[in-house]
Design a protein around this motif. Structure first.
Motif, PDB file in Angstrom:
ATOM      1  N   PHE A 214       0.838  -1.192   0.000  1.00 35.83           N
ATOM      2  CA  PHE A 214       0.000   0.000   0.000  1.00 35.83           C
ATOM      3  C   PHE A 214       0.877   1.248   0.000  1.00 35.83           C
ATOM      4  N   VAL A 215       0.537   2.211  -0.869  1.00 36.51           N
ATOM      5  CA  VAL A 215       1.216   3.504  -0.885  1.00 36.51           C
ATOM      6  C   VAL A 215       0.136   4.579  -0.889  1.00 36.51           C
ATOM      7  N   SER A 216       0.108   5.371   0.176  1.00 34.35           N
ATOM      8  CA  SER A 216      -0.964   6.347   0.367  1.00 34.35           C
ATOM      9  C   SER A 216      -0.421   7.762   0.232  1.00 34.35           C
ATOM     10  N   PHE A 217      -0.948   8.496  -0.737  1.00 33.81           N
ATOM     11  CA  PHE A 217      -0.602   9.909  -0.914  1.00 33.81           C
ATOM     12  C   PHE A 217      -1.628  10.758  -0.157  1.00 33.81           C
ATOM     13  N   TRP A 218      -1.149  11.670   0.683  1.00 34.28           N
ATOM     14  CA  TRP A 218      -2.060  12.557   1.403  1.00 34.28           C
ATOM     15  C   TRP A 218      -1.532  13.992   1.312  1.00 34.28           C
ATOM     16  N   SER A 219      -2.468  14.930   1.247  1.00 35.02           N
ATOM     17  CA  SER A 219      -2.110  16.325   1.005  1.00 35.02           C
ATOM     18  C   SER A 219      -2.364  17.185   2.241  1.00 35.02           C
ATOM     19  N   ASP A 220      -1.478  18.153   2.456  1.00 37.86           N
ATOM     20  CA  ASP A 220      -1.626  19.052   3.601  1.00 37.86           C
ATOM     21  C   ASP A 220      -2.720  20.097   3.383  1.00 37.86           C
ATOM     22  N   LEU A 221      -3.274  20.169   2.171  1.00 36.96           N
ATOM     23  CA  LEU A 221      -4.334  21.139   1.880  1.00 36.96           C
ATOM     24  C   LEU A 221      -5.594  20.433   1.366  1.00 36.96           C
ATOM     25  N   ASP A 222      -5.786  19.208   1.792  1.00 34.34           N
ATOM     26  CA  ASP A 222      -6.934  18.418   1.350  1.00 34.34           C
ATOM     27  C   ASP A 222      -8.141  18.763   2.221  1.00 34.34           C
ATOM     28  N   SER A 223      -9.077  19.513   1.670  1.00 34.06           N
ATOM     29  CA  SER A 223     -10.244  19.953   2.438  1.00 34.06           C
ATOM     30  C   SER A 223     -11.264  18.842   2.646  1.00 34.06           C
ATOM     31  N   VAL A 224     -11.107  17.713   1.957  1.00 35.50           N
ATOM     32  CA  VAL A 224     -12.047  16.605   2.101  1.00 35.50           C
ATOM     33  C   VAL A 224     -11.642  15.682   3.245  1.00 35.50           C
ATOM     34  N   MET A 225     -10.389  15.776   3.686  1.00 29.79           N
ATOM     35  CA  MET A 225      -9.906  14.953   4.786  1.00 29.79           C
ATOM     36  C   MET A 225      -9.947  15.748   6.095  1.00 29.79           C
ATOM     37  N   ASP A 226     -10.694  15.260   7.064  1.00 29.97           N
ATOM     38  CA  ASP A 226     -10.792  15.892   8.380  1.00 29.97           C
ATOM     39  C   ASP A 226     -10.787  14.799   9.448  1.00 29.97           C
ATOM     40  N   PRO A 227      -9.645  14.634  10.126  1.00 20.73           N
ATOM     41  CA  PRO A 227      -8.396  15.390  10.016  1.00 20.73           C
ATOM     42  C   PRO A 227      -7.600  14.998   8.780  1.00 20.73           C
ATOM     43  N   LEU A 228      -6.568  15.784   8.481  1.00 20.05           N
ATOM     44  CA  LEU A 228      -5.764  15.518   7.296  1.00 20.05           C
ATOM     45  C   LEU A 228      -5.118  14.135   7.351  1.00 20.05           C
ATOM     46  N   GLU A 229      -4.720  13.722   8.553  1.00 19.42           N
ATOM     47  CA  GLU A 229      -4.014  12.452   8.703  1.00 19.42           C
ATOM     48  C   GLU A 229      -4.916  11.244   8.451  1.00 19.42           C
ATOM     49  N   SER A 230      -6.213  11.480   8.267  1.00 16.68           N
ATOM     50  CA  SER A 230      -7.097  10.349   7.972  1.00 16.68           C
ATOM     51  C   SER A 230      -6.768   9.705   6.631  1.00 16.68           C
ATOM     52  N   ALA A 231      -6.044  10.425   5.786  1.00 16.36           N
ATOM     53  CA  ALA A 231      -5.639   9.871   4.494  1.00 16.36           C
ATOM     54  C   ALA A 231      -4.360   9.046   4.605  1.00 16.36           C
ATOM     55  N   CYS A 232      -3.789   8.934   5.808  1.00 15.13           N
ATOM     56  CA  CYS A 232      -2.629   8.081   6.031  1.00 15.13           C
ATOM     57  C   CYS A 232      -3.106   6.681   6.418  1.00 15.13           C
ATOM     58  N   LEU A 233      -2.389   5.684   5.991  1.00 12.10           N
ATOM     59  CA  LEU A 233      -2.732   4.302   6.288  1.00 12.10           C
ATOM     60  C   LEU A 233      -1.811   3.778   7.388  1.00 12.10           C
ATOM     61  N   ASP A 234      -2.405   3.427   8.510  1.00 12.22           N
ATOM     62  CA  ASP A 234      -1.648   2.932   9.652  1.00 12.22           C
ATOM     63  C   ASP A 234      -2.300   1.642  10.143  1.00 12.22           C
ATOM     64  N   HIS A 235      -1.701   0.514   9.772  1.00  9.99           N
ATOM     65  CA  HIS A 235      -2.231  -0.797  10.152  1.00  9.99           C
ATOM     66  C   HIS A 235      -1.053  -1.724  10.408  1.00  9.99           C
ATOM     67  N   PRO A 236      -1.017  -2.398  11.556  1.00 13.16           N
ATOM     68  CA  PRO A 236       0.171  -3.192  11.905  1.00 13.16           C
ATOM     69  C   PRO A 236       0.443  -4.363  10.972  1.00 13.16           C
ATOM     70  N   ASP A 237      -0.559  -4.839  10.262  1.00  7.84           N
ATOM     71  CA  ASP A 237      -0.375  -6.014   9.399  1.00  7.84           C
ATOM     72  C   ASP A 237      -0.115  -5.674   7.939  1.00  7.84           C
TER      73      ASP A 237
END
Length: 286
Positions: A214-237
């Motif tokens: 998985f490769v997740s691109f997230w933008s610091d000016l993404d108005s659709v993501m609240d919070p912005l970090e929701s576009a980051c993928l964080d899963h231990p597996d």
């Protein structure tokens, strides 16, 4: 008389009224907003061209006058659009990939009336099986924008799609749910994209056998993501990389040439190649 300090007559007004840090942010935000509006206007014009599902036998072609590199034996690439959108959003990215010799690029549509991410993921799975049968390839790569990335992730994690998907690239996808646009809660698929929804909770479950990258691109000016970090993928597996993109908004992610270049780099890398996507500062396009 010696002049020791003077105000530049042409100095922008915002620099006089705002601290330097806020002034710089305002300029960046203004540029990103203007780009978003321009992209939206262009996309509205192209939208009718992408309503009908793509002809499966049609191969992508580079724009007039552009040189095309020799085709390489790469995996097919599947492009999956976001909410209330269609395949026309990928016109520029598709041409970019075609110019680099990728002749097996398929843009898929799912209905704007789709009300369940699970149903859309099942439909995606049937499309993937058809593409593999037609091309003879055992696997494909997927690039998903926004909701499209979440649908593809559900297919990979919950429907056994990890055996078919080598790499999943997501662009502005709410992996942990987004609180943006509360009024959109009337739509059931939007409710599934909220933090704590049953779908988001399912995707947080263990996935020990998932070998997809998985490769997740997230933008610091993404108005659709609240919070912005929701576009980051964080899963231990999951084998996941998060690529921060500075200076553009949500609509620009599948359009901007700098992002397209980085996507090509991701797709060119092997499934176990890590650390090749972004340096410490990520991707700055403004």
């Amino acid at each position: 008389m010696m002049v020791t300090r003077a105000v530049q007559p042409l100095r922008p007004l915002y620099q006089l009224l705002l601290p330097a840090r806020l002034a710089g942010l305002s300029v960046t935000l203004l540029k990103a907003t203007a780009l978003e509006v321009t992209i939206l206007a262009g996309h509205l014009l192209l939208y009718p061209t992408g309503i009908i599902q793509e002809r499966r036998s049609q191969a992508p072609s580079p724009p007039n006058g552009a040189a095309q590199l020799p085709a390489r034996p790469e995996l097919p690439v599947v492009l999956l659009h976001g909410f209330i959108d269609n395949r026309s959003v990928f016109v520029l990215l598709r041409r970019n990939l075609a110019q680099q010799g990728r002749n097996h690029v398929q843009s898929l549509n799912y209905s704007p009336l789709t009300c369940d991410i699970r149903t859309a993921a099942e439909l995606l799975g049937r499309h993937i099986e058809e593409i593999c049968a037609r091309t003879g390839s055992p696997q494909v790569d997927i690039v998903g924008h926004s909701l499209g990335g979440l649908i593809a992730r559900y297919y990979v994690q919950r429907l056994g799609g990890h055996s078919r998907i080598r790499t999943l690239v997501t662009l502005g996808t709410p992996h942990s749910g987004t609180r943006a646009v509360p009024l959109a809660n009337a739509h059931p698929i939007v409710r599934q994209m909220r933090p704590g929804s049953d779908v988001i909770e399912e995707l947080a479950l263990p996935a020990p056998d998932c070998g997809t990258r998985f490769v997740s691109f997230w933008s610091d000016l993404d108005s659709v993501m609240d919070p912005l970090e929701s576009a980051c993928l964080d899963h231990p597996d999951l084998l996941a990389e998060n690529v921060p993109v500075t200076g553009i908004g949500h609509l620009a992610l599948p359009v901007h040439p700098a992002v397209a270049a980085r996507i090509r780099q991701v797709l060119d890398a092997g499934p176990t190649d890590t650390g090749v996507v972004a340096g410490p500062t990520g991707l700055t396009v403004a």
